[in-house]
Design an enzyme around this catalytic site. Structure first.
Site, PDB file in Angstrom:
ATOM      1  N   THR A   1       0.758  -0.927   0.191  1.00  0.00           N
ATOM      2  CA  THR A   1       0.010  -0.126  -0.018  1.00  0.00           C
ATOM      3  C   THR A   1       0.769   1.353   0.062  1.00  0.00           C
ATOM      4  O   THR A   1       0.353   2.116   0.016  1.00  0.00           O
ATOM      5  CB  THR A   1      -0.940  -0.051   1.309  1.00  0.00           C
ATOM      6  OG1 THR A   1      -0.120  -0.027   2.554  1.00  0.00           O
ATOM      7  CG2 THR A   1      -2.050  -1.102   1.180  1.00  0.00           C
TER       8      THR A   1
ATOM      9  N   LYS B   1      -4.101  -2.630   7.172  1.00  0.00           N
ATOM     10  CA  LYS B   1      -4.695  -2.501   6.011  1.00  0.00           C
ATOM     11  C   LYS B   1      -5.413  -3.799   5.429  1.00  0.00           C
ATOM     12  O   LYS B   1      -5.806  -3.800   4.363  1.00  0.00           O
ATOM     13  CB  LYS B   1      -3.683  -2.087   4.969  1.00  0.00           C
ATOM     14  CG  LYS B   1      -3.073  -1.026   5.437  1.00  0.00           C
ATOM     15  CD  LYS B   1      -3.847   0.480   5.077  1.00  0.00           C
ATOM     16  CE  LYS B   1      -2.777   1.909   5.184  1.00  0.00           C
ATOM     17  NZ  LYS B   1      -3.730   2.895   5.018  1.00  0.00           N
TER      18      LYS B   1
ATOM     19  N   ILE C   1      14.048  -5.171  -1.959  1.00  0.00           N
ATOM     20  CA  ILE C   1      14.567  -4.188  -2.908  1.00  0.00           C
ATOM     21  C   ILE C   1      15.143  -2.988  -2.018  1.00  0.00           C
ATOM     22  O   ILE C   1      15.859  -2.127  -2.522  1.00  0.00           O
ATOM     23  CB  ILE C   1      13.048  -3.596  -3.545  1.00  0.00           C
ATOM     24  CG1 ILE C   1      12.553  -4.549  -4.421  1.00  0.00           C
ATOM     25  CG2 ILE C   1      13.504  -2.329  -4.413  1.00  0.00           C
ATOM     26  CD1 ILE C   1      13.440  -5.334  -5.581  1.00  0.00           C
TER      27      ILE C   1
ATOM     28  N   TYR D   1      20.561  -3.422 -16.919  1.00  0.00           N
ATOM     29  CA  TYR D   1      19.795  -3.018 -17.826  1.00  0.00           C
ATOM     30  C   TYR D   1      20.348  -2.793 -19.042  1.00  0.00           C
ATOM     31  O   TYR D   1      19.804  -3.106 -20.324  1.00  0.00           O
ATOM     32  CB  TYR D   1      18.904  -1.661 -17.449  1.00  0.00           C
ATOM     33  CG  TYR D   1      18.370  -1.772 -16.292  1.00  0.00           C
ATOM     34  CD1 TYR D   1      18.080  -2.858 -15.454  1.00  0.00           C
ATOM     35  CD2 TYR D   1      18.339  -0.618 -15.473  1.00  0.00           C
ATOM     36  CE1 TYR D   1      17.296  -2.924 -14.156  1.00  0.00           C
ATOM     37  CE2 TYR D   1      17.668  -0.617 -13.962  1.00  0.00           C
ATOM     38  CZ  TYR D   1      17.249  -1.825 -13.629  1.00  0.00           C
ATOM     39  OH  TYR D   1      16.837  -1.873 -12.122  1.00  0.00           O
TER      40      TYR D   1
ATOM     41  N   GLU E   1      32.126  -5.549  -9.782  1.00  0.00           N
ATOM     42  CA  GLU E   1      32.464  -4.253  -9.570  1.00  0.00           C
ATOM     43  C   GLU E   1      33.611  -4.453  -8.430  1.00  0.00           C
ATOM     44  O   GLU E   1      33.776  -5.355  -8.065  1.00  0.00           O
ATOM     45  CB  GLU E   1      31.498  -3.154  -9.047  1.00  0.00           C
ATOM     46  CG  GLU E   1      30.684  -3.585  -7.982  1.00  0.00           C
ATOM     47  CD  GLU E   1      29.454  -2.707  -7.545  1.00  0.00           C
ATOM     48  OE1 GLU E   1      29.167  -2.604  -6.509  1.00  0.00           O
ATOM     49  OE2 GLU E   1      28.717  -2.105  -8.627  1.00  0.00           O
TER      50      GLU E   1
ATOM     51  N   HIS F   1      27.810   1.947  -4.763  1.00  0.00           N
ATOM     52  CA  HIS F   1      27.308   0.827  -3.707  1.00  0.00           C
ATOM     53  C   HIS F   1      28.105   0.847  -2.430  1.00  0.00           C
ATOM     54  O   HIS F   1      29.386   1.071  -2.180  1.00  0.00           O
ATOM     55  CB  HIS F   1      27.455  -0.518  -4.469  1.00  0.00           C
ATOM     56  CG  HIS F   1      26.433  -0.836  -5.456  1.00  0.00           C
ATOM     57  ND1 HIS F   1      26.441  -1.538  -6.406  1.00  0.00           N
ATOM     58  CD2 HIS F   1      25.050  -0.344  -5.687  1.00  0.00           C
ATOM     59  CE1 HIS F   1      25.402  -1.772  -7.284  1.00  0.00           C
ATOM     60  NE2 HIS F   1      24.680  -0.908  -6.763  1.00  0.00           N
TER      61      HIS F   1
END
Length: 293
Positions: free
Chosen positions: A17, A43, A96, A159, A209, A247
């Protein structure tokens, strides 16, 4: 077959939410991911994009059979969210959340290992098996079903390289963004084992990296255990010692963790290392052609 996520994935979105949870739940559902539930304490009974919301992970798992969870909660609460999912029986957790304290992750990783829960992240873009399941914040439109497995510490480089692979008609089996934090879940060697065992994966791309020695360990493992073609790229090749590059784990200290050391380790393992990301499709095609002759 793919690895980790597929059409059998039953996804739960923790923090559904919130702003990010709502947005990315909608994107993942539109891609075709089977999202069966969301959770936000207090919720329960609501819905987001037609996805039922529960107060707890335990209730969501019991009522929907969710087996995978993605976490969109603020960093101070992310560790507790991972543990809640693990204790509820979730098999795979994708965190995430960015900025999760290292001490929290040290505690979490030892507990979830005992529970048999696998973790991707934190501070990662998630993963995708093209045309089957997108679990994360990756841009689904650039991915194409195929036979290349890719794992990366960098989201944006993931990506970029995937887009280049797709444009060169090199589809992907499963792409995993492992994140760049110094304490995280599944890492290179864990994923290498899975790609090696996956019949749909015929070539592997490893994006590393500077900082730490995970790439050196991966190179040693590849030399001894991986039969499939592997190519690599190391980000931060011009980074000065002591300078953090994005990072939390991407920092060279005491002369260790340099790009030069990592490139040397891969060379010793017979893994070509691209000088630029654009070289990866070329090197992989050459490597795959050579090893199939």
């Amino acid at each position: 077959m793919s690895i980790l996520v597929n059409t059998d994935t039953k996804l739960l979105v923790q923090g559904i939410t919130g702003r990010d949870g709502q947005f990315h739940a909608g994107r993942m559902k539109a891609y075709g991911t089977n999202i069966v539930a969301g959770t936000t304490p207090g919720k329960g009974g609501e819905d987001v994009h037609g996805i039922p919301v529960f107060d707890s992970v335990e209730e969501a798992v019991r009522k929907t059979g969710a087996n995978t969870s993605i976490i969109f909660v603020p960093a101070p609460f992310a560790a507790d969210a991972i543990l809640e999912a693990s204790y509820a029986g979730i098999e795979l957790v994708i965190a995430i959340s960015e900025g999760v304290p290292i001490q929290d992750m040290i505690k979490v990783t030892s507990i979830i290992e005992k529970n048999g829960t696998r973790l991707i992240g934190p501070n990662c873009p998630g993963l995708i098996t093209p045309d089957e399941a997108l679990v994360g914040i990756l841009p689904g439109m650039i991915f194409k079903k195929g036979n290349v497995g890719l794992m990366s510490r960098s989201g944006t480089l993931t990506y970029e390289v995937v887009n280049m692979l797709t444009k060169n008609d090199m589809g992907q089996s499963t792409v995993v963004g492992i994140g760049g934090d110094p304490v995280a879940g599944l890492y290179y060697i864990d994923l290498l084992k899975m790609y090696e065992a996956d019949p749909e994966t015929e070539g592997i791309v490893l994006i590393g990296e500077i900082g730490g020695d995970a790439e050196e360990q991966a190179a040693e493992y590849i030399a001894k255990n991986i039969s499939k073609p592997v190519v690599a790229f190391i980000a931060g090749q011009t980074a000065p010692p002591g300078k953090r590059m994005g990072h939390a784990g991407a920092i060279i200290s005491s002369g260790s963790g340099t790009a030069e050391e990592k490139i040397k380790a891969f060379a010793a393992a017979g893994v070509p290392v691209a000088k630029e990301p654009s070289e990866i499709p070329i090197l992989l095609k050459e490597k795959m052609a050579k090893e199939t002759v």
